[in-house]
Design an enzyme around this catalytic site. Sequence first.
Site, mmCIF file in Angstrom:
data_model
loop_
_atom_site.group_PDB
_atom_site.id
_atom_site.type_symbol
_atom_site.label_atom_id
_atom_site.label_comp_id
_atom_site.label_asym_id
_atom_site.label_seq_id
_atom_site.Cartn_x
_atom_site.Cartn_y
_atom_site.Cartn_z
ATOM 1 N N ASP A 41 -33.200 -40.474 -24.133
ATOM 2 C CA ASP A 41 -33.213 -41.829 -24.711
ATOM 3 C C ASP A 41 -34.358 -42.679 -24.163
ATOM 4 O OD1 ASP A 41 -30.613 -41.223 -25.928
ATOM 5 O OD2 ASP A 41 -29.798 -41.504 -23.929
ATOM 6 N N HIS A 69 -33.362 -38.941 -32.083
ATOM 7 C CA HIS A 69 -34.614 -39.694 -32.073
ATOM 8 C C HIS A 69 -34.566 -40.712 -33.202
ATOM 9 C CE1 HIS A 69 -37.071 -36.140 -30.198
ATOM 10 N NE2 HIS A 69 -36.129 -36.601 -29.406
ATOM 11 N N THR A 70 -34.951 -41.928 -32.904
ATOM 12 C CA THR A 70 -35.008 -42.965 -33.936
ATOM 13 C C THR A 70 -36.463 -43.353 -34.143
ATOM 14 O OG1 THR A 70 -32.902 -43.770 -33.113
ATOM 15 C CG2 THR A 70 -34.075 -45.209 -34.612
#
Length: 457
Positions: A41, A69-70
Amino acid sequence: MSAENESPGLPNGGACCASATGHFLLVGNKVTVVLGAQWGDEGKGKVVDLLAQDADIVCRCQGGNNAGHTVVVDSVEYDFHLLPSGIINQNAIAFIGNGVVIHLPGLFEEAEKNLKKGQGLAGWEKRLCISDRAHIVFDFHQAADGIQEQQRQEQAGKNLGTTKKGIGPVYSSKAARSGLRMCDLVSDFNEFSQRFKLLAKQYKSMYPSLEIDIDGELKKLQDYADRVKPMVKDGVYYIYEALHGPPKKILVEGANAALLDIDFGTYPFVTSSNCTVGGVCTGLGIPPQSIGDVYGVVKAYTTRVGIGAFPTEQNNDIGEMLQTRGHEYGVTTGRKRRCGWLDLVLLRYAHMINGFTALALTKLDILDVFSEIKVGVSYKIDGKNIPHFPANQEVLNKVEVEYETLPGWNKDTSNVRTFEELPENAKKYVQFIKEELGIPIKWIGVGKSRESMIQLF
């Protein structure tokens, strides 16, 4: 190129050069690697997104859809778990390597969800390439993951906090040589069915409460086989040709992070694969000399999901503030992340294993409101400094952290776009980290969007 000059046996007539000893060395394109340097993160997706804009191939080399994953593009937030997040670059090929474990329903579901959000994934099936040596995660692997967690809870009073995505069980099948791979799925389906039934039977005997609809599963897998077949390639040859053919930018996005590595992480509270740089070689089938830059992604503070040792954790207002300001919830599980100060002992250890060529320091803006900021610089046990990062969890749980206190900057940095514009104390914080670790900092993140990554060199 004339036939005489072509290198025998090298795809695309890959170039060779003679070394001083007369041996022939292969020279080719290098891969750029992005790895998490803490417990995940850290914002790897954003760094990958930045580098993927002009990449030709973006690869995943380990893990499965347990990663999260963003990436935000044109105000659209895309969530990736199994697909390389570089797939939103319409001009790049997304490659899933042999070290990755693939849950096919999860793969198609993820693509469809993201397709509904925006145009980023349009035509994704033509841009995805999957290694034929990648192992397959079946629904019963996921069910077994849940049962194992339940058993750990009942027997030991605590579980590992897995994502229940079947990652541990499928890597166990791989190590026990009973797993099935993509090449099996797209070859003789009758042979595949026999092996699937045998594996399902083994799981039934290990977990009697497991319900497996074998015929139903096989029917679904037959459909997936037809859909996925055009994407499956011999990964070793594919990557070799990419490395030794015309100039190409090849990017590798690591999933999970250094401290979650099966060998080097805070075992047993780790994932089931190598998420350090060695996993890039084994997970793609490339030699060490093909690795170029290795970028470590570091959050300006530390977070961890689930249980396990966390020396700089702040179970207080500071931790709460970091959690709230940083919106610290897991992308895959939605679990609240534990928060604490930056830990340089842990980062030095991650650097020893990965050899970072530069760092990306993310979420600096989350620290904007603190009047003073602490950084963990060393560990003590019974009042004595320990020169290393302990392997044993009980020992790591006992360490006392020595902190260096730095002044905060109490200014909003979210609109800053150059290093010079940062408040003086924010610059000092960045400088302190760089000097203590001896690693250059290439990017500083001060927000969610692509534009909020300040590039230093």
